[in-house]
Every structure is written in structure tokens, then in C-alpha cells.
Design a protein around this motif. Structure first.
Motif, PDB file in Angstrom:
ATOM      1  N   ASP A 279       0.849  -1.191   0.000  1.00 55.98           N
ATOM      2  CA  ASP A 279       0.000   0.000   0.000  1.00 55.98           C
ATOM      3  C   ASP A 279       0.887   1.244   0.000  1.00 55.98           C
ATOM      4  N   ASP A 280       1.173   1.787  -1.191  1.00 54.75           N
ATOM      5  CA  ASP A 280       2.067   2.934  -1.293  1.00 54.75           C
ATOM      6  C   ASP A 280       1.549   4.158  -0.542  1.00 54.75           C
ATOM      7  N   SER A 281       0.256   4.277  -0.417  1.00 49.97           N
ATOM      8  CA  SER A 281      -0.330   5.433   0.267  1.00 49.97           C
ATOM      9  C   SER A 281      -0.311   5.285   1.784  1.00 49.97           C
ATOM     10  N   LEU A 282       0.000   4.070   2.280  1.00 48.25           N
ATOM     11  CA  LEU A 282       0.007   3.749   3.713  1.00 48.25           C
ATOM     12  C   LEU A 282      -1.363   3.931   4.365  1.00 48.25           C
ATOM     13  N   LEU A 283      -2.435   3.806   3.603  1.00 51.42           N
ATOM     14  CA  LEU A 283      -3.773   3.948   4.166  1.00 51.42           C
ATOM     15  C   LEU A 283      -4.013   2.965   5.308  1.00 51.42           C
ATOM     16  N   SER A 284      -3.538   1.755   5.155  1.00 52.26           N
ATOM     17  CA  SER A 284      -3.760   0.742   6.191  1.00 52.26           C
ATOM     18  C   SER A 284      -3.026   1.088   7.476  1.00 52.26           C
ATOM     19  N   ALA A 285      -1.815   1.620   7.349  1.00 52.43           N
ATOM     20  CA  ALA A 285      -1.059   2.025   8.529  1.00 52.43           C
ATOM     21  C   ALA A 285      -1.743   3.206   9.220  1.00 52.43           C
ATOM     22  N   PHE A 286      -2.240   4.154   8.443  1.00 52.49           N
ATOM     23  CA  PHE A 286      -2.953   5.287   9.033  1.00 52.49           C
ATOM     24  C   PHE A 286      -4.240   4.826   9.719  1.00 52.49           C
ATOM     25  N   ALA A 287      -4.905   3.849   9.124  1.00 52.61           N
ATOM     26  CA  ALA A 287      -6.112   3.300   9.756  1.00 52.61           C
ATOM     27  C   ALA A 287      -5.763   2.650  11.085  1.00 52.61           C
ATOM     28  N   ALA A 288      -4.683   1.871  11.107  1.00 52.00           N
ATOM     29  CA  ALA A 288      -4.259   1.209  12.340  1.00 52.00           C
ATOM     30  C   ALA A 288      -3.895   2.223  13.414  1.00 52.00           C
ATOM     31  N   ARG A 289      -3.195   3.275  13.015  1.00 43.06           N
ATOM     32  CA  ARG A 289      -2.842   4.329  13.974  1.00 43.06           C
ATOM     33  C   ARG A 289      -4.086   4.927  14.607  1.00 43.06           C
TER      34      ARG A 289
END
Length: 311
Positions: A279-289
Motif C-alpha cells: 500500500d504505497d499510500s500507507l492507508l492501512s497504517a494510518f487506519a491502524a494508527r
């Protein structure tokens, strides 16, 4: 790029809430990572989740979406568990979970694939002297006895949970957001009493009705653990995960569910299966945060009897 050992020594991590060096007794919540994805059956990358999530916590404010100030919250980041192999890694994770639960602090684990929840549940099981409940928020059941010959796969998490002494029956687990099932799991589900609310049912009946049903079933427990697989969210909201499933929860549904679920006696939670390289946009990481910090806010609200600006 900072390594994990550097990050956890800095107070700026976790929206400035990290308190490096404080004792377990002084912490409100204790977080650790399990950077392991050797239990996946498809695409790897979740081992990079803990570091990627931490790296995007420097710039956020210590507040919740309900306009609550968290600046007094004491977060202790223990870093990532380490081991030369899975057995050693899982033993370290189990011991960390045991110690945190014994201390009465809110346990927070960041994975790793969903197999990393297995040692955490084992640690909780050792720490408690009574039954506990599990809320499994996921697109999958993770009830396979094994996948590819591996009984510790990310698809076997809750099957292993059912072997714990304090998980006394199949209704001790409540599955939320599920929309995919393996043939082996379907047979198991049909032969046992299960608590299940799929993603479609959440959308159809709404969050409030969903919460009512969950609380009705899980209210018998004095201790609840929540495990959140990021693929519970529709891929539109979290594309960076190994096995995304179309038709999932939207971000508002998940956040509102977690808000209501923390009215139960939650002793810990995890967020797993975030794979940044997918996920180049890091959407999943931002969601987890967001999930992690909001859950800390829910815990803080309950512990300090705080009412937010809006509900």
C-alpha cells in the motif's frame, strides 16, 4: 529511517504520549510489536507493520476524534519482541502479554500477521483465573485447524484460542465483520454454536443493533480481548493487507463499533495484518494508527470517567 529501538526511547512517539523508562505500574497502557509474518498463506509484508505504524505517530496531536485531551495518558512502548525463530518469538510475546495483564494495564499489540495473536491469547490465558471473551473483528474466521500443515498459521488463530483453559466454549468468541469462510471452517461452524455478525449484517442492521447483540452475548465476561485484523475494513479503506476481501466494514462503522465495545471490560486489543509494502499510500497504517489511539481514548474515558464533547 529510525529503527524501533530509537523510536521507543523518544517521547515524541505515539502523539507525544510515550513515556520512555517508566515502570509498568505507572503506565496506563503498554504496547509492543510482533514483527512476524511467517504464518501467512498468501502475501507477506505484515512484519513491517509495527515499525510503519510507529513512524507515523510523531505528528499527530494527543487528542481523540471526540475532542478529548489524552496528554496525561501514560503510554509505555516496550518495542518489538525478538527471537531467533518463531518459537522463541512467540514465547517472548506470551510472556509480555502475561506480564501486562497481570499488572492490570491495557495491553496493546501491533502485528504482524494474525498468528501473532496466538501467543498474546496464551499469555492472557495464563494471567487470568477465570473465563474471558474474545471479539474477533476480521474478514475471516481464522478457525482452520491448520493451513499448509501449519497449526500456528494466521488462519488458525481462533482455533488455537478454543484450546485455552479459560476459553470455555465456542460462544466465548464473537466474530464481527466476517465475509469469507473456508470449507473446513464452514463445517466447524455448522457443528457448533457460534456468535457471528457478518459485514453485511452490520451494514443492514446498523452499529447500535450490532453492539446490542454483542453486549447481550459477551456481557457474562469480566475480561474481554479485542483483536482487529485490518482486513475487517473494506479494501477501499485498508488496501495494504495480505488477504483483502471486498464488501467490508467502512471506517465509520469500525470506529463506532470500537467506541461501543469499550463499554465492555476490555483488558487489551491488537491490530494486525498491516502490510505497508502492499500500500504505497500507507492507508492501512494510518487506519491502524487511528484505531490504536482511539481505543486508548476509550480506555482513558472509562478509567477517568470522562465525557467527550460529543457522543
Amino acid at each position: 529511517m529510525k529503527n524501533v529501538n530509537q523510536m521507543i526511547k523518544e517521547p515524541g512517539i505515539w502523539a507525544g504520549l510515550n513515556r520512555p523508562g517508566i515502570s509498568l505500574e505507572k503506565a496506563d497502557a503498554v504496547v509492543f510489536g510482533i514483527p512476524f509474518d511467517g504464518g501467512v498463506s498468501f502475501r507477506a509484508g505484515a512484519k513491517e507493520g509495527p515499525q510503519a505504524i510507529r513512524e507515523i505517530t510523531y505528528t499527530i496531536a494527543p487528542t481523540t476524534e471526540r475532542w478529548e485531551d489524552l496528554s496525561d495518558l501514560q503510554i509505555l512502548d516496550l518495542g518489538d519482541v525478538e527471537g531467533k525463530d518463531r518459537d522463541e518469538l512467540f514465547l517472548e510475546a506470551e510472556q509480555a502479554a502475561y506480564s501486562i495483564v497481570k499488572s492490570g494495564k491495557l495491553l496493546t499489540m501491533i502485528g504482524g500477521d494474525h498468528s501473532t495473536t496466538i501467543p498474546v491469547l496464551r499469555g492472557i490465558d495464563r494471567a487470568l483465573n477465570e473465563p474471558f471473551g474474545i471479539l474477533h473483528i476480521d474478514s475471516h474466521f481464522d478457525l482452520c485447524d491448520e493451513i499448509g500443515g501449519d497449526p500456528l498459521s494466521h488462519g488458525s488463530t481462533e482455533r488455537r484460542a478454543l484450546e485455552l483453559k479459560n476459553i470455555t466454549d465456542t460462544e466465548s468468541i464473537f466474530f464481527v465483520g466476517v465475509r469469507s469462510v473456508e470449507s473446513e471452517e464452514l463445517q466447524f461452524i455448522n457443528n457448533n454454536k457460534m456468535n457471528i455478525i457478518g459485514a453485511a449484517e452490520v451494514r443492514k442492521k446498523g452499529v447500535e443493533n450490532t453492539l446490542h447483540k454483542i453486549k447481550e452475548k459477551m456481557g457474562r465476561f469480566n475480561n474481554i480481548y479485542i483483536t482487529v485484523d485490518i482486513d475487517a475494513l473494506d479494501p477501499a479503506y485498508a488496501p495494504g493487507t495480505g488477504t483483502p476481501q471486498f464488501g467490508g466494514l467502512d471506517s465509520r462503522e469500525l470506529l463506532d463499533l470500537l467506541y461501543g465495545l469499550f463499554e465492555l471490560p476490555v483488558i487489551g486489543f491488537d491490530v494486525v495484518e498491516v502490510a505497508p509494502k502492499l500500500d504505497d499510500s500507507l492507508l492501512s497504517a494510518f487506519a491502524a494508527r487511528k484505531i490504536i489511539t482511539e481505543c486508548w481514548g476509550h480506555h482513558n474515558r472509562k478509567e477517568r470517567n470522562i465525557t467527550g464533547t460529543y457522543r
